[in-house]
Scaffold this active site. Sequence first.
Site, PDB file in Angstrom:
ATOM      1  N   ASN A   1       0.870  -1.180   0.000  1.00  0.00           N
ATOM      2  CA  ASN A   1       0.000   0.000   0.000  1.00  0.00           C
ATOM      3  C   ASN A   1       0.906   1.229   0.000  1.00  0.00           C
ATOM      4  O   ASN A   1       1.540   1.528   1.006  1.00  0.00           O
ATOM      5  CB  ASN A   1      -0.889  -0.032   1.257  1.00  0.00           C
ATOM      6  CG  ASN A   1      -1.735   1.224   1.395  1.00  0.00           C
ATOM      7  OD1 ASN A   1      -1.766   2.065   0.495  1.00  0.00           O
ATOM      8  ND2 ASN A   1      -2.406   1.363   2.530  1.00  0.00           N
ATOM      9  N   TRP A   2       0.948   1.894  -1.145  1.00  0.00           N
ATOM     10  CA  TRP A   2       1.862   3.042  -1.276  1.00  0.00           C
ATOM     11  C   TRP A   2       1.304   4.302  -0.627  1.00  0.00           C
ATOM     12  O   TRP A   2       1.965   5.333  -0.596  1.00  0.00           O
ATOM     13  CB  TRP A   2       2.167   3.306  -2.756  1.00  0.00           C
ATOM     14  CG  TRP A   2       2.983   2.236  -3.417  1.00  0.00           C
ATOM     15  CD1 TRP A   2       3.446   1.086  -2.842  1.00  0.00           C
ATOM     16  CD2 TRP A   2       3.458   2.217  -4.776  1.00  0.00           C
ATOM     17  NE1 TRP A   2       4.169   0.359  -3.757  1.00  0.00           N
ATOM     18  CE2 TRP A   2       4.192   1.030  -4.955  1.00  0.00           C
ATOM     19  CE3 TRP A   2       3.323   3.084  -5.852  1.00  0.00           C
ATOM     20  CZ2 TRP A   2       4.796   0.691  -6.173  1.00  0.00           C
ATOM     21  CZ3 TRP A   2       3.914   2.757  -7.062  1.00  0.00           C
ATOM     22  CH2 TRP A   2       4.648   1.575  -7.219  1.00  0.00           C
ATOM     23  N   LYS A   3       0.060   4.258  -0.177  1.00  0.00           N
ATOM     24  CA  LYS A   3      -0.585   5.426   0.453  1.00  0.00           C
ATOM     25  C   LYS A   3      -0.388   6.659  -0.445  1.00  0.00           C
ATOM     26  O   LYS A   3      -0.321   6.519  -1.667  1.00  0.00           O
ATOM     27  CB  LYS A   3      -0.053   5.618   1.876  1.00  0.00           C
ATOM     28  CG  LYS A   3      -0.199   4.333   2.707  1.00  0.00           C
ATOM     29  CD  LYS A   3      -0.026   4.513   4.187  1.00  0.00           C
ATOM     30  CE  LYS A   3      -0.218   3.171   4.884  1.00  0.00           C
ATOM     31  NZ  LYS A   3      -0.126   3.269   6.330  1.00  0.00           N
TER      32      LYS A   3
ATOM     33  N   GLY B   1       2.574   2.206  10.765  1.00  0.00           N
ATOM     34  CA  GLY B   1       3.471   3.342  10.620  1.00  0.00           C
ATOM     35  C   GLY B   1       4.196   3.727  11.896  1.00  0.00           C
ATOM     36  O   GLY B   1       4.792   4.791  11.974  1.00  0.00           O
TER      37      GLY B   1
ATOM     38  N   GLU C   1      -6.916   4.369   8.097  1.00  0.00           N
ATOM     39  CA  GLU C   1      -6.767   5.812   7.826  1.00  0.00           C
ATOM     40  C   GLU C   1      -8.052   6.369   7.209  1.00  0.00           C
ATOM     41  O   GLU C   1      -8.416   7.515   7.453  1.00  0.00           O
ATOM     42  CB  GLU C   1      -5.542   6.046   6.917  1.00  0.00           C
ATOM     43  CG  GLU C   1      -4.251   5.848   7.700  1.00  0.00           C
ATOM     44  CD  GLU C   1      -3.056   5.373   6.876  1.00  0.00           C
ATOM     45  OE1 GLU C   1      -3.087   5.468   5.635  1.00  0.00           O
ATOM     46  OE2 GLU C   1      -2.087   4.891   7.497  1.00  0.00           O
TER      47      GLU C   1
ATOM     48  N   SER D   1       3.672  -2.344  10.143  1.00  0.00           N
ATOM     49  CA  SER D   1       5.133  -2.383  10.285  1.00  0.00           C
ATOM     50  C   SER D   1       5.738  -3.721   9.860  1.00  0.00           C
ATOM     51  O   SER D   1       6.685  -4.203  10.488  1.00  0.00           O
ATOM     52  CB  SER D   1       5.540  -2.001  11.713  1.00  0.00           C
ATOM     53  OG  SER D   1       5.084  -0.689  12.018  1.00  0.00           O
TER      54      SER D   1
ATOM     55  N   GLY E   1       2.943  -1.282   4.245  1.00  0.00           N
ATOM     56  CA  GLY E   1       2.925   0.149   3.949  1.00  0.00           C
ATOM     57  C   GLY E   1       4.324   0.635   3.619  1.00  0.00           C
ATOM     58  O   GLY E   1       4.854   0.380   2.533  1.00  0.00           O
ATOM     59  N   GLY E   2       4.951   1.297   4.575  1.00  0.00           N
ATOM     60  CA  GLY E   2       6.252   1.948   4.359  1.00  0.00           C
ATOM     61  C   GLY E   2       7.276   1.088   3.633  1.00  0.00           C
ATOM     62  O   GLY E   2       7.941   1.558   2.696  1.00  0.00           O
TER      63      GLY E   2
ATOM     64  N   GLU F   1      -5.142  -5.244  10.512  1.00  0.00           N
ATOM     65  CA  GLU F   1      -4.135  -4.204  10.707  1.00  0.00           C
ATOM     66  C   GLU F   1      -4.404  -3.493  12.028  1.00  0.00           C
ATOM     67  O   GLU F   1      -5.226  -2.563  12.085  1.00  0.00           O
ATOM     68  CB  GLU F   1      -4.202  -3.174   9.574  1.00  0.00           C
ATOM     69  CG  GLU F   1      -3.911  -3.726   8.209  1.00  0.00           C
ATOM     70  CD  GLU F   1      -3.383  -2.642   7.263  1.00  0.00           C
ATOM     71  OE1 GLU F   1      -2.275  -2.821   6.764  1.00  0.00           O
ATOM     72  OE2 GLU F   1      -4.058  -1.631   7.066  1.00  0.00           O
TER      73      GLU F   1
ATOM     74  N   HIS G   1      -9.597   0.847   5.145  1.00  0.00           N
ATOM     75  CA  HIS G   1      -8.297   1.038   5.794  1.00  0.00           C
ATOM     76  C   HIS G   1      -8.497   1.949   7.004  1.00  0.00           C
ATOM     77  O   HIS G   1      -9.319   2.867   6.973  1.00  0.00           O
ATOM     78  CB  HIS G   1      -7.300   1.662   4.805  1.00  0.00           C
ATOM     79  CG  HIS G   1      -5.899   1.667   5.338  1.00  0.00           C
ATOM     80  ND1 HIS G   1      -5.456   2.600   6.259  1.00  0.00           N
ATOM     81  CD2 HIS G   1      -4.870   0.822   5.125  1.00  0.00           C
ATOM     82  CE1 HIS G   1      -4.188   2.322   6.555  1.00  0.00           C
ATOM     83  NE2 HIS G   1      -3.812   1.257   5.889  1.00  0.00           N
TER      84      HIS G   1
HETATM   85  P1  13P Z   1       3.124   0.278   7.668  1.00  0.00           P
HETATM   86  O1  13P Z   1       3.628  -0.998   7.048  1.00  0.00           O
HETATM   87  O2  13P Z   1       3.846   1.497   7.177  1.00  0.00           O
HETATM   88  O3  13P Z   1       3.024   0.175   9.149  1.00  0.00           O
HETATM   89  O4  13P Z   1       1.605   0.478   7.125  1.00  0.00           O
HETATM   90  C1  13P Z   1       0.713  -0.573   7.228  1.00  0.00           C
HETATM   91  C2  13P Z   1      -0.496  -0.224   6.443  1.00  0.00           C
HETATM   92  O5  13P Z   1      -1.243   0.657   6.788  1.00  0.00           O
HETATM   93  C3  13P Z   1      -0.748  -0.971   5.202  1.00  0.00           C
HETATM   94  O6  13P Z   1      -2.027  -0.734   4.716  1.00  0.00           O
END
Ligand code: 13P
Length: 253
Positions: free
Chosen positions: A9-11, A173, A97, A212, A233-234, A167, A95
């Site tokens: 997920n590149w956000k 994050g 967020e 993470s 994510g990251g 998640e 998600h």
């Molecule tokens: P991180 O891997 O950066 O913690 O993010 C997880 C995430 O929200 C994937 O959708």
Amino acid sequence: MRRPLVAGNWKMYGTRHSIDELLSGLNAQQWPEQVDLLIAPPALYIQQCREALGQSPVRLAGQSCAWQAESGALTGEVSPAQLRDAGCEYVLVGHSERRSLFGETDEVVCRKFAAALACGLRPILCVGETQQQRDANETAEVVGRQLQVILERFGVAGLAQGVVAYEPVWAIGTGLTASPEQAQEVHAMIRARLALLDDEQAQRVQIVYGGSVKAENASALFSMPDIDGGLVGGASLNADEFGAIARAAGQVQ
Ligand code: 13P
């Protein structure tokens, strides 16, 4: 046997230039054959990704979608039909967020899940508790509620047309990963809840972990019996790291 799935997920990260570099890095990876692989770029760059990925096994996902399947007067939204038209096969829904920052309720998430299915997209339903909810011992209740609305409408068979991503909000994050045991406990709880309704379908549902995930912790997480891969994510913004996470999923028996 369930196939593992690893999704990036590149956000809201990337520019045309940085995404070109990331795609070159992805195209240089050795991908495991037995893993479903996908990336969810910002919608604006899906076309760029599609062109660069060519015949790569890496599939495309939207990060969210409108709650209506087809076109309409919904300024700023992207419909599931448009995602499909652009080459996506999956879409994230719910998600944390989106839930916490954009006010998406379980009802809204359910409408998006329905709209995605109606267009032939596989929705990836994200669920998870906050730190406060975990501290109050409410994880099972919170996750159960997030699943319930989908189950009432679609049953386990409908859910199995998508993917569940657990998640925990406190692990997103933050660098704080749920331990493999902590994550497994919730994954097993989710599967047990589904199995009460339909055991056969429950065994088919891919349940991936997000929060993470990195190359260094991926193997331990993915070797747990009910963890069928990861939503990253990251670490998915680094092609070598994402490649290593994908290969970790491929090595789990
Ligand atoms: P991180 O891997 O950066 O913690 O993010 C997880 C995430 O929200 C994937 O959708």
